[in-house]
Design a protein around this motif. Structure first.
Motif, mmCIF file in Angstrom:
data_model
loop_
_atom_site.group_PDB
_atom_site.id
_atom_site.type_symbol
_atom_site.label_atom_id
_atom_site.label_comp_id
_atom_site.label_asym_id
_atom_site.label_seq_id
_atom_site.Cartn_x
_atom_site.Cartn_y
_atom_site.Cartn_z
ATOM 1 N N ILE A 243 38.571 26.939 47.058
ATOM 2 C CA ILE A 243 39.151 28.486 46.683
ATOM 3 C C ILE A 243 40.403 28.635 47.617
ATOM 4 O O ILE A 243 40.240 28.340 48.854
ATOM 5 C CB ILE A 243 37.869 29.349 47.257
ATOM 6 N N THR B 64 42.660 38.120 45.095
ATOM 7 C CA THR B 64 43.190 37.523 44.434
ATOM 8 C C THR B 64 42.978 36.130 44.886
ATOM 9 O O THR B 64 43.500 35.757 45.905
ATOM 10 C CB THR B 64 44.708 37.749 44.118
ATOM 11 N N TYR B 65 42.167 35.401 43.987
ATOM 12 C CA TYR B 65 41.881 33.950 44.202
ATOM 13 C C TYR B 65 42.172 32.906 43.112
ATOM 14 O O TYR B 65 42.077 33.335 41.901
ATOM 15 C CB TYR B 65 40.254 33.839 44.316
ATOM 16 N N VAL B 66 42.362 31.798 43.578
ATOM 17 C CA VAL B 66 42.861 30.851 42.525
ATOM 18 C C VAL B 66 41.398 29.711 42.857
ATOM 19 O O VAL B 66 41.134 29.433 44.087
ATOM 20 C CB VAL B 66 43.791 29.835 42.528
ATOM 21 N N ILE B 67 40.602 29.278 41.775
ATOM 22 C CA ILE B 67 39.400 28.533 42.130
ATOM 23 C C ILE B 67 39.421 27.262 41.364
ATOM 24 O O ILE B 67 39.694 27.180 40.053
ATOM 25 C CB ILE B 67 38.140 29.371 41.574
ATOM 26 N N GLN C 109 37.860 24.293 39.861
ATOM 27 C CA GLN C 109 36.563 24.038 39.241
ATOM 28 C C GLN C 109 36.207 22.343 39.715
ATOM 29 O O GLN C 109 37.271 21.334 39.878
ATOM 30 C CB GLN C 109 36.341 24.147 37.810
ATOM 31 N N ARG D 42 40.956 28.322 37.872
ATOM 32 C CA ARG D 42 40.829 29.547 37.322
ATOM 33 C C ARG D 42 41.195 30.679 38.241
ATOM 34 O O ARG D 42 41.176 30.617 39.408
ATOM 35 C CB ARG D 42 39.161 29.937 37.084
ATOM 36 N N LEU D 43 41.833 31.931 37.846
ATOM 37 C CA LEU D 43 42.446 32.774 38.491
ATOM 38 C C LEU D 43 41.333 33.984 38.334
ATOM 39 O O LEU D 43 40.835 34.298 37.293
ATOM 40 C CB LEU D 43 43.863 33.302 37.925
ATOM 41 N N ARG D 44 41.169 34.727 39.668
ATOM 42 C CA ARG D 44 40.107 35.697 39.848
ATOM 43 C C ARG D 44 40.933 36.647 40.372
ATOM 44 O O ARG D 44 41.291 36.709 41.545
ATOM 45 C CB ARG D 44 38.949 35.603 40.589
ATOM 46 N N THR E 221 37.144 35.530 35.460
ATOM 47 C CA THR E 221 38.235 34.890 35.708
ATOM 48 C C THR E 221 38.946 34.416 34.632
ATOM 49 O O THR E 221 38.460 34.410 33.345
ATOM 50 C CB THR E 221 37.702 33.370 36.520
#
Length: 76
Positions: free
Chosen positions: A4, A29-32, A34, A40-42, A48
């Motif tokens: 994350i 604002t996060y990039v996760i 997987q 995935r952008l949240r 997401t």
């Protein structure tokens, strides 16, 4: 386990964080990344969004490969 990154306050770069930070700051604002290596952008509590290697947040273009190589922040 997912990796994350949170967009910093200046909205110019992502910093690696723990899932505890994600839980404590649901409006960020996060990039996760997987387990299957997709990203995935949240943004806040919105669902997401799948993103490719290049994506734009708040008018700034980011490259997922640069984010992926970012060193972990010192997290207490």
């Amino acid at each position: 386990m997912a990796s994350i990154w949170r967009l910093n306050e200046d909205r110019v770069e992502f910093e690696r964080v723990t899932s505890a930070v994600l839980a404590a700051d649901p409006d960020g604002t996060y990039v996760i990344q997987q387990p299957d290596k997709t990203f995935r952008l949240r943004i806040g509590n919105a669902p997401t969004l799948a993103v490719g290697e290049r994506f734009t947040v708040a008018g700034v273009e980011f490259d997922a490969t640069e984010i992926e190589c970012a060193r972990p922040a010192n997290i207490v």
